[in-house]
Design an enzyme around this catalytic site. Structure first.
Site, PDB file in Angstrom:
ATOM      1  N   GLU A 133     -36.935 -28.680 -20.447  1.00 28.54           N
ATOM      2  CA  GLU A 133     -38.232 -27.992 -20.424  1.00 28.54           C
ATOM      3  C   GLU A 133     -39.345 -28.985 -20.733  1.00 28.54           C
ATOM      4  O   GLU A 133     -39.082 -30.062 -21.288  1.00 28.54           O
ATOM      5  CB  GLU A 133     -38.218 -26.857 -21.447  1.00 28.54           C
ATOM      6  N   LEU A 248     -17.515 -34.600 -19.374  1.00 28.79           N
ATOM      7  CA  LEU A 248     -17.248 -34.885 -17.962  1.00 28.79           C
ATOM      8  C   LEU A 248     -18.506 -35.431 -17.260  1.00 28.79           C
ATOM      9  O   LEU A 248     -18.442 -36.386 -16.486  1.00 28.79           O
ATOM     10  CB  LEU A 248     -16.776 -33.590 -17.300  1.00 28.79           C
ATOM     11  N   GLU A 249     -19.644 -34.839 -17.604  1.00 23.75           N
ATOM     12  CA  GLU A 249     -20.914 -35.287 -17.013  1.00 23.75           C
ATOM     13  C   GLU A 249     -21.141 -36.772 -17.311  1.00 23.75           C
ATOM     14  O   GLU A 249     -21.538 -37.546 -16.442  1.00 23.75           O
ATOM     15  CB  GLU A 249     -22.015 -34.436 -17.649  1.00 23.75           C
TER      16      GLU A 249
HETATM   17  C1  FAD Z   1     -35.124 -37.999 -12.280  1.00 19.87           C
HETATM   18  C2  FAD Z   1     -34.682 -37.021 -13.320  1.00 19.87           C
HETATM   19  C3  FAD Z   1     -33.843 -35.976 -12.965  1.00 19.87           C
HETATM   20  C4  FAD Z   1     -33.467 -35.026 -13.916  1.00 19.87           C
HETATM   21  N1  FAD Z   1     -32.719 -33.942 -13.526  1.00 19.87           N
HETATM   22  C5  FAD Z   1     -32.524 -32.929 -14.405  1.00 19.87           C
HETATM   23  C6  FAD Z   1     -31.908 -31.701 -13.989  1.00 19.87           C
HETATM   24  O1  FAD Z   1     -31.492 -31.576 -12.831  1.00 19.87           O
HETATM   25  N2  FAD Z   1     -31.788 -30.703 -14.875  1.00 19.87           N
HETATM   26  C7  FAD Z   1     -32.222 -30.806 -16.162  1.00 19.87           C
HETATM   27  O2  FAD Z   1     -32.094 -29.849 -16.921  1.00 19.87           O
HETATM   28  N3  FAD Z   1     -32.802 -31.954 -16.617  1.00 19.87           N
HETATM   29  C8  FAD Z   1     -32.983 -33.013 -15.760  1.00 19.87           C
HETATM   30  N4  FAD Z   1     -33.586 -34.170 -16.184  1.00 19.87           N
HETATM   31  C9  FAD Z   1     -34.052 -34.251 -17.555  1.00 19.87           C
HETATM   32  C10 FAD Z   1     -33.347 -35.261 -18.432  1.00 19.87           C
HETATM   33  O3  FAD Z   1     -32.066 -34.798 -18.773  1.00 19.87           O
HETATM   34  C11 FAD Z   1     -34.255 -35.505 -19.636  1.00 19.87           C
HETATM   35  O4  FAD Z   1     -35.352 -36.278 -19.170  1.00 19.87           O
HETATM   36  C12 FAD Z   1     -33.577 -36.211 -20.782  1.00 19.87           C
HETATM   37  O5  FAD Z   1     -32.586 -35.388 -21.340  1.00 19.87           O
HETATM   38  C13 FAD Z   1     -34.565 -36.578 -21.883  1.00 19.87           C
HETATM   39  O6  FAD Z   1     -35.382 -35.506 -22.217  1.00 19.87           O
HETATM   40  P1  FAD Z   1     -36.986 -35.743 -22.269  1.00 19.87           P
HETATM   41  O7  FAD Z   1     -37.376 -36.440 -21.009  1.00 19.87           O
HETATM   42  O8  FAD Z   1     -37.635 -34.431 -22.544  1.00 19.87           O
HETATM   43  O9  FAD Z   1     -37.209 -36.715 -23.461  1.00 19.87           O
HETATM   44  P2  FAD Z   1     -37.326 -36.326 -25.026  1.00 19.87           P
HETATM   45  O10 FAD Z   1     -36.198 -35.442 -25.390  1.00 19.87           O
HETATM   46  O11 FAD Z   1     -38.696 -35.875 -25.300  1.00 19.87           O
HETATM   47  O12 FAD Z   1     -37.108 -37.757 -25.675  1.00 19.87           O
HETATM   48  C14 FAD Z   1     -38.139 -38.763 -25.687  1.00 19.87           C
HETATM   49  C15 FAD Z   1     -37.583 -40.028 -26.340  1.00 19.87           C
HETATM   50  O13 FAD Z   1     -37.165 -39.698 -27.660  1.00 19.87           O
HETATM   51  C16 FAD Z   1     -35.867 -40.199 -27.860  1.00 19.87           C
HETATM   52  N5  FAD Z   1     -35.198 -39.399 -28.890  1.00 19.87           N
HETATM   53  C17 FAD Z   1     -34.786 -38.120 -28.820  1.00 19.87           C
HETATM   54  N6  FAD Z   1     -34.179 -37.756 -29.974  1.00 19.87           N
HETATM   55  C18 FAD Z   1     -34.218 -38.841 -30.783  1.00 19.87           C
HETATM   56  C19 FAD Z   1     -33.777 -39.118 -32.111  1.00 19.87           C
HETATM   57  N7  FAD Z   1     -33.151 -38.195 -32.842  1.00 19.87           N
HETATM   58  N8  FAD Z   1     -34.002 -40.350 -32.632  1.00 19.87           N
HETATM   59  C20 FAD Z   1     -34.645 -41.290 -31.906  1.00 19.87           C
HETATM   60  N9  FAD Z   1     -35.086 -41.104 -30.650  1.00 19.87           N
HETATM   61  C21 FAD Z   1     -34.869 -39.896 -30.104  1.00 19.87           C
HETATM   62  C22 FAD Z   1     -35.209 -40.091 -26.501  1.00 19.87           C
HETATM   63  O14 FAD Z   1     -34.050 -40.869 -26.417  1.00 19.87           O
HETATM   64  C23 FAD Z   1     -36.346 -40.578 -25.632  1.00 19.87           C
HETATM   65  O15 FAD Z   1     -36.354 -41.979 -25.640  1.00 19.87           O
HETATM   66  C24 FAD Z   1     -33.920 -35.161 -15.256  1.00 19.87           C
HETATM   67  C25 FAD Z   1     -34.720 -36.250 -15.617  1.00 19.87           C
HETATM   68  C26 FAD Z   1     -35.103 -37.158 -14.682  1.00 19.87           C
HETATM   69  C27 FAD Z   1     -35.991 -38.295 -15.107  1.00 19.87           C
END
Ligand code: FAD
Length: 392
Positions: A133, A248-249
């Site tokens: 989200e 698995l992912e």
């Molecule tokens: C091209 C693309 C395709 C995607 N496809 C899908 C999809 O099909 N379906 C879907 O649901 N999602 C999808 N995603 C989403 C993807 O899984 C998320 O971007 C990813 O999980 C990270 O979430 P965020 O971008 O909100 O970053 P955030 O969760 O906001 O994190 C920001 C930064 O904080 C860091 N961080 C988080 N927690 C901690 C912690 N405890 N300590 C230190 N650092 C931390 C993270 O590692 C990151 O560097 C996609 C993303 C991209 C870019």
């Protein structure tokens, strides 16, 4: 284009023959159109159909739904070889087959399998999985998207972002909170929502650095009405299904990363063998050989580990810590290989007419998507302490 790898001895004769078919398919049908797919921002529908006809999509799926009834390894082989040809196409297939089809096989009702799984295997449909989200993806158990009861139906409200395949999806697996508190696995429900359902809208394709041939968009839910038979598995258990699938992912992510790193190595070897600097082929210089050696090491280590973990998953073993180690290591190896291949090509490495620039853009995605590197490190450390406590 075959590759000699120590890991190939871990494949059966059948799987090696299948790998050969996949490699030939990529040479003939995918490599020639990668630039077109990047320009169009999506793979052509005919390509997915052709892959379906040739048994490359549902190789691992049950035969009764049109699958090949093969091992999980066959899906990993397709993932590695597709990512080696084009990481964007691999992302689309990763969602269609490794995520959505696998959830449907495991939890879908007979009617859901006929309606949604069969077309995915045929390559006549695409799907999305909607978890992330706008306010955050790492904290996946805290969605603001909710579903509430309305008579015998459910009403979904909220929004999702970065959703792979959304602009081309025929249906969406949507994770929404139906009860319970944030950060708790209980109280999430996974709904299967058809494209075109009133209240569901897909945003314009997002412009992105990586995976340009795989379309990505936001998805909005404005009082979307769904019925009980659109629930995947049981209500309130959706987040458990999502968590269960993570190992698995991540292992499949290892396959994709190995494919990207192998593509970097292929290009670096061929270019450095041809290109002359100071009167000698680039490959003659030890500074180039250092790059090749490091890239080859990353490829082999990643491949051996993902093959090993696929076999462990086939035996039903739990591989949480090792899957995160693979995801972390192989994504870093792919990013390093993509940096080095650009360097080997010099100025041409920065030109879009060579694949090095695309590999550089695409590799980076895998340190973020499907759980960032930081999240993998948190899991590896947590599981390591847990194991240590058990052995005390
Ligand atoms: C091209 C693309 C395709 C995607 N496809 C899908 C999809 O099909 N379906 C879907 O649901 N999602 C999808 N995603 C989403 C993807 O899984 C998320 O971007 C990813 O999980 C990270 O979430 P965020 O971008 O909100 O970053 P955030 O969760 O906001 O994190 C920001 C930064 O904080 C860091 N961080 C988080 N927690 C901690 C912690 N405890 N300590 C230190 N650092 C931390 C993270 O590692 C990151 O560097 C996609 C993303 C991209 C870019």
């Amino acid at each position: 284009m075959s590759t000699k790898s120590v890991a190939h001895s871990l494949l059966t004769d059948e799987e090696r023959a299948f790998q050969d078919v996949v490699q030939k398919f990529m040479d003939k049908h995918v490599r020639p159109i990668v630039a077109d797919m990047e320009r169009d921002g999506r793979p052509p529908a005919e390509l997915l159909k052709k892959m379906g006809e040739q048994g490359l999509l549902g190789s691992f799926a049950p035969e009764e739904y049109g699958g090949g009834g093969g091992s999980l390894m066959t899906r990993a082989i397709v993932a590695e070889e597709t990512a080696r040809a084009d990481a964007g196409l691999d992302a689309t297939l990763f969602v269609n087959m490794s995520l959505v089809a696998r959830h449907l096989i495991k939890r879908g009702t007979e009617a859901q399998k006929q309606r949604y799984l069969v077309p995915l295997i045929e390559g006549t449909a695409s799907a999305s999985i909607c978890l992330t989200e706008p306010h955050g993806g790492s904290d996946a158990l805290s969605p603001k998207t909710t579903a509430r009861r309305d008579g015998s139906d459910w009403i979904i409200d909220g929004s999702k972002t970065f959703i792979t395949n959304a602009p081309i999806a025929d249906h969406f697996l949507v994770f929404a909170r139906t009860s319970g508190e944030n950060r708790r696995a209980h109280g999430g429900t996974c709904f299967i929502v058809d494209a075109g359902t009133p209240g569901l809208t897909v945003g314009s394709p997002l412009k992105k650095m990586s995976l340009r041939s795989s379309p990505t968009a936001e998805v909005f839910f404005d009082s979307v009405r769904v019925s009980d038979d659109q629930i995947l598995g049981e209500a309130e258990k959706g987040f458990y299904y999502m968590l269960e699938g993570l190992d698995l992912e991540r292992v499949f992510e290892g396959a994709s990363n190995t494919g990207i790193a192998q593509a970097c190595l292929d290009l670096a070897v061929s270019y450095s063998s041809e290109r002359k600097v100071f009167g000698q082929a680039l490959s003659e210089y030890q500074l180039t050989q250092d790059k090749i050696a490091r890239m080859a090491t990353g490829v082999e280590m990643s491949r051996v580990m993902f093959y090993h973990l696929i076999r462990a998953l086939e035996r039903g073993e739990e591989v949480t810590r090792a899957a995160s180690i693979l995801k972390l290591y192989s994504s870093e190896a792919a990013v390093e290989a993509s940096r080095e291949v650009v360097q080997v090509l010099g100025g041409y490495g920065l030109m879009e007419e060579y694949p090095a620039a695309r590999l550089y853009r695409d590799a980076k995605h895998h340190e973020i998507g499907a759980g960032t590197s930081e999240i993998q490190k948190i899991i590896i450390a947590r599981e390591t302490y847990k194991d240590a406590a058990k052995s005390r």
